[in-house]
Write an enzyme that holds these catalytic residues in place. Structure first.
Site, PDB file in Angstrom:
ATOM      1  N   ASP A   1      -1.681   8.399  21.258  1.00 35.05           N
ATOM      2  CA  ASP A   1      -0.731   9.207  22.015  1.00 35.05           C
ATOM      3  C   ASP A   1      -1.353   9.838  23.255  1.00 35.05           C
ATOM      4  O   ASP A   1      -2.574   9.800  23.449  1.00 35.05           O
ATOM      5  CB  ASP A   1      -0.130  10.302  21.117  1.00 35.05           C
ATOM      6  CG  ASP A   1      -1.166  10.943  20.199  1.00 35.05           C
ATOM      7  OD1 ASP A   1      -2.367  10.878  20.511  1.00 35.05           O
ATOM      8  OD2 ASP A   1      -0.772  11.517  19.176  1.00 35.05           O
TER       9      ASP A   1
ATOM     10  N   ASP B   1       2.615  19.947  10.342  1.00 33.88           N
ATOM     11  CA  ASP B   1       3.987  19.626   9.946  1.00 33.88           C
ATOM     12  C   ASP B   1       4.103  18.188   9.419  1.00 33.88           C
ATOM     13  O   ASP B   1       5.196  17.668   9.248  1.00 33.88           O
ATOM     14  CB  ASP B   1       4.954  19.852  11.125  1.00 33.88           C
ATOM     15  CG  ASP B   1       4.599  19.003  12.345  1.00 33.88           C
ATOM     16  OD1 ASP B   1       3.646  18.180  12.256  1.00 33.88           O
ATOM     17  OD2 ASP B   1       5.272  19.142  13.386  1.00 33.88           O
TER      18      ASP B   1
ATOM     19  N   HIS C   1       2.931  15.477  11.010  1.00 36.70           N
ATOM     20  CA  HIS C   1       3.018  14.412  12.022  1.00 36.70           C
ATOM     21  C   HIS C   1       1.787  13.524  12.006  1.00 36.70           C
ATOM     22  O   HIS C   1       0.687  13.950  11.670  1.00 36.70           O
ATOM     23  CB  HIS C   1       3.314  14.975  13.422  1.00 36.70           C
ATOM     24  CG  HIS C   1       2.211  15.756  14.055  1.00 36.70           C
ATOM     25  ND1 HIS C   1       2.373  17.035  14.553  1.00 36.70           N
ATOM     26  CD2 HIS C   1       0.905  15.445  14.304  1.00 36.70           C
ATOM     27  CE1 HIS C   1       1.233  17.447  15.059  1.00 36.70           C
ATOM     28  NE2 HIS C   1       0.322  16.509  14.928  1.00 36.70           N
TER      29      HIS C   1
ATOM     30  N   GLU D   1       6.868  13.349  15.096  1.00 39.68           N
ATOM     31  CA  GLU D   1       7.201  14.646  14.513  1.00 39.68           C
ATOM     32  C   GLU D   1       8.288  14.479  13.451  1.00 39.68           C
ATOM     33  O   GLU D   1       8.985  13.452  13.427  1.00 39.68           O
ATOM     34  CB  GLU D   1       7.715  15.587  15.621  1.00 39.68           C
ATOM     35  CG  GLU D   1       6.676  15.887  16.713  1.00 39.68           C
ATOM     36  CD  GLU D   1       5.645  16.944  16.308  1.00 39.68           C
ATOM     37  OE1 GLU D   1       5.376  17.114  15.104  1.00 39.68           O
ATOM     38  OE2 GLU D   1       5.089  17.589  17.210  1.00 39.68           O
TER      39      GLU D   1
HETATM   40  C1  F6R Z   1      -3.901  13.119  18.024  1.00 38.67           C
HETATM   41  C2  F6R Z   1      -2.848  12.968  17.051  1.00 38.67           C
HETATM   42  C3  F6R Z   1      -2.406  14.086  16.177  1.00 38.67           C
HETATM   43  C4  F6R Z   1      -3.555  14.809  15.466  1.00 38.67           C
HETATM   44  C5  F6R Z   1      -3.018  15.952  14.624  1.00 38.67           C
HETATM   45  C6  F6R Z   1      -4.120  16.714  13.940  1.00 38.67           C
HETATM   46  O1  F6R Z   1      -4.112  11.903  18.710  1.00 38.67           O
HETATM   47  O2  F6R Z   1      -2.300  11.936  16.989  1.00 38.67           O
HETATM   48  O3  F6R Z   1      -1.519  13.561  15.207  1.00 38.67           O
HETATM   49  O4  F6R Z   1      -4.239  13.900  14.671  1.00 38.67           O
HETATM   50  O5  F6R Z   1      -2.289  16.824  15.422  1.00 38.67           O
HETATM   51  O6  F6R Z   1      -4.905  17.351  14.901  1.00 38.67           O
HETATM   52  P1  F6R Z   1      -6.262  18.118  14.518  1.00 38.67           P
HETATM   53  O7  F6R Z   1      -7.244  17.043  14.173  1.00 38.67           O
HETATM   54  O8  F6R Z   1      -6.650  18.831  15.778  1.00 38.67           O
HETATM   55  O9  F6R Z   1      -5.944  19.003  13.387  1.00 38.67           O
END
Ligand code: F6R
Length: 244
Positions: free
Chosen positions: A67, A136, A138, A143
């Protein structure tokens, strides 16, 4: 589903990096799906260390990132393009032409998403997809929604994600409100999916996603039905589940 319990963040990072190392040894021209965020930083650090020692070669590897924030130029210090270069790409021998990240600065969402799906298809799909998990549920920026999104799409970030990601910005206002994300379909079509998670703050969602009902309200729950899904997590992130 395979769960690998680790002692701490460093141990998690090392074990996850080992799985990626094995993938690249078995298939030097592997397509790696990569993630950003705080969790995989240690995994990239370990891979860079092994690369410097001559233990891993990325010269034939192709990467597709999950992303990118919509509206941020590449050079922005919080863009995922910047993150990936600072934490990983600048330190290994991957070919620049083999790196793929959605173009966040192109505001033509339809074009960006279609082009990205074409790229994923043209590289032959993903051999190993690295994932973190949002509070959440994701994965990528898929989301919670009423239907499982399939292809690359432009998404509005939830308040929970904006709140979680504001730690990387000067303040909450600066967090972009939208992102381009690979869809659930490409993630589920990856031959292997490797999720990393650490810390107590992930314990509830790990339990819900992997042992609760499979529902679009918890996007990561779909991974329960992936044929080769591995979770590498520290004890704190696994503290709400019965690992047995
Ligand atoms: C980032 C991504 C997100 C993160 C998620 C967890 O490329 O795709 O899904 O993996 O937000 O983020 P952290 O590792 O910062 O807790």
């Amino acid at each position: 589903m395979k769960i690998i319990s680790t002692d701490n963040y460093d141990d998690m990072s090392k074990k996850a990096a080992n799985i990626i190392l094995s993938q690249v040894i078995m298939k030097p021209n592997a397509v790696l799906g990569l993630a950003t965020g705080g969790t995989p930083v240690g995994t990239y650090k370990q891979l860079v260390e092994w690369y410097k020692k001559g233990d891993i070669d990325f010269s034939e590897v192709t990467t597709v990132n999950l992303d990118e924030y919509r509206g941020l130029p590449r050079e922005h210090k919080q863009s995922y393009w910047y993150f990936m270069h600072i934490n990983f790409f600048n330190h290994v021998n991957i070919k620049k032409s083999n790196i793929h990240i959605p173009d966040g600065f192109d505001m033509d969402a339809q074009k960006v998403c279609k082009e990205y799906d074409n790229i994923i298809q043209s590289v032959g799909g993903i051999d190993l997809q690295l994932l973190g998990i949002g509070n959440d549920g994701h994965i990528g920026f898929n989301e919670p929604a009423t239907v499982f999104e399939t292809n690359t799409h432009c998404t509005d970030l939830t308040n929970s994600t904006i709140e979680a990601n504001k730690r990387f910005f000067e303040n909450g206002e600066e967090v972009p409100r939208q992102a381009y994300t690979m869809g659930i379909k490409a993630i589920m079509q990856a031959k292997k999916v490797l999720m990393v998670a650490n810390g107590e703050s992930k314990a509830d969602i790990i339990n819900k996603a992997l042992f609760g009902p499979v529902t679009p309200e918890v996007p990561a729950s779909i991974l329960q039905i992936h044929p080769d899904f591995i979770l590498v997590a520290d004890k704190a992130a696994l503290s709400k589940i019965n690992v047995n």
